[in-house]
Design a protein around this motif. Sequence first.
Motif, PDB file in Angstrom:
ATOM      1  N   LEU A 106       0.825  -1.202   0.000  1.00 33.83           N
ATOM      2  CA  LEU A 106       0.000   0.000   0.000  1.00 33.83           C
ATOM      3  C   LEU A 106       0.863   1.257   0.000  1.00 33.83           C
ATOM      4  O   LEU A 106       0.517   2.259  -0.638  1.00 33.83           O
ATOM      5  N   LYS A 107       1.979   1.198   0.703  1.00 34.78           N
ATOM      6  CA  LYS A 107       2.890   2.348   0.705  1.00 34.78           C
ATOM      7  C   LYS A 107       3.409   2.610  -0.709  1.00 34.78           C
ATOM      8  O   LYS A 107       3.490   3.764  -1.154  1.00 34.78           O
ATOM      9  N   LEU A 108       3.746   1.540  -1.430  1.00 35.92           N
ATOM     10  CA  LEU A 108       4.210   1.691  -2.806  1.00 35.92           C
ATOM     11  C   LEU A 108       3.106   2.271  -3.684  1.00 35.92           C
ATOM     12  O   LEU A 108       3.347   3.195  -4.482  1.00 35.92           O
ATOM     13  N   ASN A 109       1.890   1.755  -3.541  1.00 36.63           N
ATOM     14  CA  ASN A 109       0.764   2.265  -4.330  1.00 36.63           C
ATOM     15  C   ASN A 109       0.511   3.745  -4.058  1.00 36.63           C
ATOM     16  O   ASN A 109       0.267   4.530  -4.982  1.00 36.63           O
ATOM     17  N   VAL A 110       0.570   4.119  -2.776  1.00 41.72           N
ATOM     18  CA  VAL A 110       0.358   5.519  -2.402  1.00 41.72           C
ATOM     19  C   VAL A 110       1.486   6.380  -2.943  1.00 41.72           C
ATOM     20  O   VAL A 110       1.255   7.491  -3.462  1.00 41.72           O
ATOM     21  N   LEU A 111       2.715   5.896  -2.863  1.00 44.30           N
ATOM     22  CA  LEU A 111       3.862   6.660  -3.354  1.00 44.30           C
ATOM     23  C   LEU A 111       3.744   6.938  -4.853  1.00 44.30           C
ATOM     24  O   LEU A 111       4.015   8.048  -5.318  1.00 44.30           O
ATOM     25  N   GLU A 112       3.325   5.930  -5.606  1.00 43.18           N
ATOM     26  CA  GLU A 112       3.146   6.109  -7.053  1.00 43.18           C
ATOM     27  C   GLU A 112       2.074   7.160  -7.343  1.00 43.18           C
ATOM     28  O   GLU A 112       2.251   8.044  -8.196  1.00 43.18           O
ATOM     29  N   THR A 113       0.972   7.078  -6.608  1.00 43.63           N
ATOM     30  CA  THR A 113      -0.116   8.046  -6.789  1.00 43.63           C
ATOM     31  C   THR A 113       0.323   9.431  -6.339  1.00 43.63           C
ATOM     32  O   THR A 113       0.011  10.441  -6.992  1.00 43.63           O
ATOM     33  N   TYR A 114       1.042   9.479  -5.240  1.00 43.47           N
ATOM     34  CA  TYR A 114       1.556  10.738  -4.679  1.00 43.47           C
ATOM     35  C   TYR A 114       2.466  11.441  -5.681  1.00 43.47           C
ATOM     36  O   TYR A 114       2.342  12.653  -5.921  1.00 43.47           O
ATOM     37  N   TYR A 115       3.360  10.686  -6.304  1.00 43.49           N
ATOM     38  CA  TYR A 115       4.269  11.264  -7.300  1.00 43.49           C
ATOM     39  C   TYR A 115       3.469  11.873  -8.458  1.00 43.49           C
ATOM     40  O   TYR A 115       3.742  12.989  -8.903  1.00 43.49           O
ATOM     41  N   ASP A 116       2.468  11.124  -8.939  1.00 44.24           N
ATOM     42  CA  ASP A 116       1.646  11.622 -10.050  1.00 44.24           C
ATOM     43  C   ASP A 116       0.912  12.899  -9.658  1.00 44.24           C
ATOM     44  O   ASP A 116       0.795  13.836 -10.463  1.00 44.24           O
ATOM     45  N   LYS A 117       0.425  12.947  -8.424  1.00 42.92           N
ATOM     46  CA  LYS A 117      -0.312  14.130  -7.973  1.00 42.92           C
ATOM     47  C   LYS A 117       0.609  15.342  -7.830  1.00 42.92           C
ATOM     48  O   LYS A 117       0.206  16.477  -8.119  1.00 42.92           O
ATOM     49  N   GLU A 119       3.291  15.907  -9.643  1.00 41.48           N
ATOM     50  CA  GLU A 119       3.560  16.343 -11.015  1.00 41.48           C
ATOM     51  C   GLU A 119       2.352  17.084 -11.597  1.00 41.48           C
ATOM     52  O   GLU A 119       2.501  18.116 -12.260  1.00 41.48           O
ATOM     53  N   GLU A 120       1.166  16.551 -11.330  1.00 44.24           N
ATOM     54  CA  GLU A 120      -0.055  17.186 -11.832  1.00 44.24           C
ATOM     55  C   GLU A 120      -0.258  18.563 -11.203  1.00 44.24           C
ATOM     56  O   GLU A 120      -0.627  19.526 -11.881  1.00 44.24           O
ATOM     57  N   ASP A 121      -0.010  18.656  -9.896  1.00 42.71           N
ATOM     58  CA  ASP A 121      -0.166  19.928  -9.189  1.00 42.71           C
ATOM     59  C   ASP A 121       0.853  20.953  -9.697  1.00 42.71           C
ATOM     60  O   ASP A 121       0.525  22.134  -9.846  1.00 42.71           O
ATOM     61  N   LYS A 122       2.051  20.506  -9.976  1.00 50.11           N
ATOM     62  CA  LYS A 122       3.096  21.397 -10.494  1.00 50.11           C
ATOM     63  C   LYS A 122       2.714  21.923 -11.878  1.00 50.11           C
ATOM     64  O   LYS A 122       2.886  23.111 -12.180  1.00 50.11           O
ATOM     65  N   THR A 123       2.172  21.059 -12.707  1.00 46.81           N
ATOM     66  CA  THR A 123       1.750  21.468 -14.050  1.00 46.81           C
ATOM     67  C   THR A 123       0.646  22.511 -13.973  1.00 46.81           C
ATOM     68  O   THR A 123       0.664  23.516 -14.713  1.00 46.81           O
ATOM     69  N   LYS A 124      -0.305  22.302 -13.063  1.00 42.29           N
ATOM     70  CA  LYS A 124      -1.394  23.281 -12.892  1.00 42.29           C
ATOM     71  C   LYS A 124      -0.843  24.623 -12.428  1.00 42.29           C
ATOM     72  O   LYS A 124      -1.293  25.683 -12.890  1.00 42.29           O
ATOM     73  N   SER A 125       0.110  24.593 -11.509  1.00 42.68           N
ATOM     74  CA  SER A 125       0.702  25.829 -10.998  1.00 42.68           C
ATOM     75  C   SER A 125       1.448  26.580 -12.093  1.00 42.68           C
ATOM     76  O   SER A 125       1.395  27.819 -12.175  1.00 42.68           O
ATOM     77  N   LEU A 139      -1.614  16.413  -0.624  1.00 41.51           N
ATOM     78  CA  LEU A 139      -1.447  15.481  -1.739  1.00 41.51           C
ATOM     79  C   LEU A 139      -1.242  14.047  -1.251  1.00 41.51           C
ATOM     80  O   LEU A 139      -1.745  13.096  -1.854  1.00 41.51           O
ATOM     81  N   GLU A 140      -0.515  13.913  -0.146  1.00 46.86           N
ATOM     82  CA  GLU A 140      -0.288  12.576   0.408  1.00 46.86           C
ATOM     83  C   GLU A 140      -1.598  11.990   0.913  1.00 46.86           C
ATOM     84  O   GLU A 140      -1.894  10.809   0.686  1.00 46.86           O
ATOM     85  N   LYS A 141      -2.408  12.827   1.558  1.00 43.46           N
ATOM     86  CA  LYS A 141      -3.704  12.362   2.061  1.00 43.46           C
ATOM     87  C   LYS A 141      -4.617  11.970   0.905  1.00 43.46           C
ATOM     88  O   LYS A 141      -5.294  10.929   0.947  1.00 43.46           O
ATOM     89  N   GLU A 142      -4.655  12.791  -0.138  1.00 42.31           N
ATOM     90  CA  GLU A 142      -5.463  12.479  -1.316  1.00 42.31           C
ATOM     91  C   GLU A 142      -5.015  11.163  -1.951  1.00 42.31           C
ATOM     92  O   GLU A 142      -5.843  10.392  -2.438  1.00 42.31           O
ATOM     93  N   SER A 143      -3.717  10.915  -1.928  1.00 46.02           N
ATOM     94  CA  SER A 143      -3.171   9.685  -2.518  1.00 46.02           C
ATOM     95  C   SER A 143      -3.638   8.472  -1.733  1.00 46.02           C
ATOM     96  O   SER A 143      -4.005   7.442  -2.315  1.00 46.02           O
ATOM     97  N   ARG A 144      -3.610   8.576  -0.404  1.00 38.56           N
ATOM     98  CA  ARG A 144      -4.092   7.458   0.425  1.00 38.56           C
ATOM     99  C   ARG A 144      -5.585   7.215   0.188  1.00 38.56           C
ATOM    100  O   ARG A 144      -6.034   6.066   0.109  1.00 38.56           O
ATOM    101  N   GLU A 145      -6.343   8.290   0.065  1.00 33.55           N
ATOM    102  CA  GLU A 145      -7.776   8.155  -0.179  1.00 33.55           C
ATOM    103  C   GLU A 145      -8.045   7.506  -1.540  1.00 33.55           C
ATOM    104  O   GLU A 145      -8.960   6.690  -1.683  1.00 33.55           O
ATOM    105  N   SER A 146      -7.247   7.867  -2.530  1.00 28.54           N
ATOM    106  CA  SER A 146      -7.398   7.300  -3.871  1.00 28.54           C
ATOM    107  C   SER A 146      -7.129   5.794  -3.861  1.00 28.54           C
ATOM    108  O   SER A 146      -7.883   5.005  -4.456  1.00 28.54           O
ATOM    109  N   VAL A 147      -6.052   5.393  -3.174  1.00 32.33           N
ATOM    110  CA  VAL A 147      -5.716   3.973  -3.087  1.00 32.33           C
ATOM    111  C   VAL A 147      -6.802   3.223  -2.322  1.00 32.33           C
ATOM    112  O   VAL A 147      -7.197   2.111  -2.698  1.00 32.33           O
ATOM    113  N   GLN A 148      -7.320   3.831  -1.257  1.00 31.87           N
ATOM    114  CA  GLN A 148      -8.381   3.166  -0.487  1.00 31.87           C
ATOM    115  C   GLN A 148      -9.635   2.997  -1.337  1.00 31.87           C
ATOM    116  O   GLN A 148     -10.296   1.951  -1.289  1.00 31.87           O
TER     117      GLN A 148
END
Length: 205
Positions: A106-117, A119-125, A139-148
């Motif tokens: 789950l930590k790996l899954n969250v980390l992958e999602t976290y990295y994508d988020k 990058e996405e947030d940086k692009t929006k900025s 972003l980390e919290k959103e990533s955990r919620e997404s994986v859940q």
Amino acid sequence: ALSEQVFEDFTEGLDPAKRFFLASDIDEFEAYKFEIDDQIKSKDFTFYRLVHKRFLDRREEVKGFYKEILSKPFDFSVDEVMHIDYDERTYPTSDKELHERWRTQLKLNVLETYYDKIEEDKTKSDNDEEYVAKSKEELEKESRESVQNTLDDYFDFTDDLEHKDYFSMYLNAIVETFDPHTSYMAPQDKDRFDTHMSGKIEGIG
């Protein structure tokens, strides 16, 4: 040889990533590893029933703790190693090891999602001066919620599986051992398949 192939195909088909069964479960199943052909001939489903029930039990155990793991932030500064070659993995030897395997996965899954988020947030900025960048904590919290949410969907789907669905998996493990191009369909699935292939439901027209 047939028994051994059915044994491997059915157990691995239920738990390909080795995240449900314990090593002790596999040891118990192996009492039937070379008897499945005899069980087929005598219409004995002891092996199937044992594996099926144990899988459902282990599934319920995992459902009891994956949300707890995802309820707390992960520390990505800690050096950890996880083997992702499932064929080379061994089954966990204890409930504690099973829990730890899920935590690292789950930590790996969250980390992958976290990295994508990130990058996405940086692009929006970069593309929108009025966009307010999110904090890493958000972003980390959103990533955990997404994986859940993904896991919730998975368990909701598997909760809907019926006995006939698991039994179909077992029968397919048997028939595909004889011929990889042969598969078993439960009666209701066969009716749906015939209707789909015929292009009609009933009558003339």
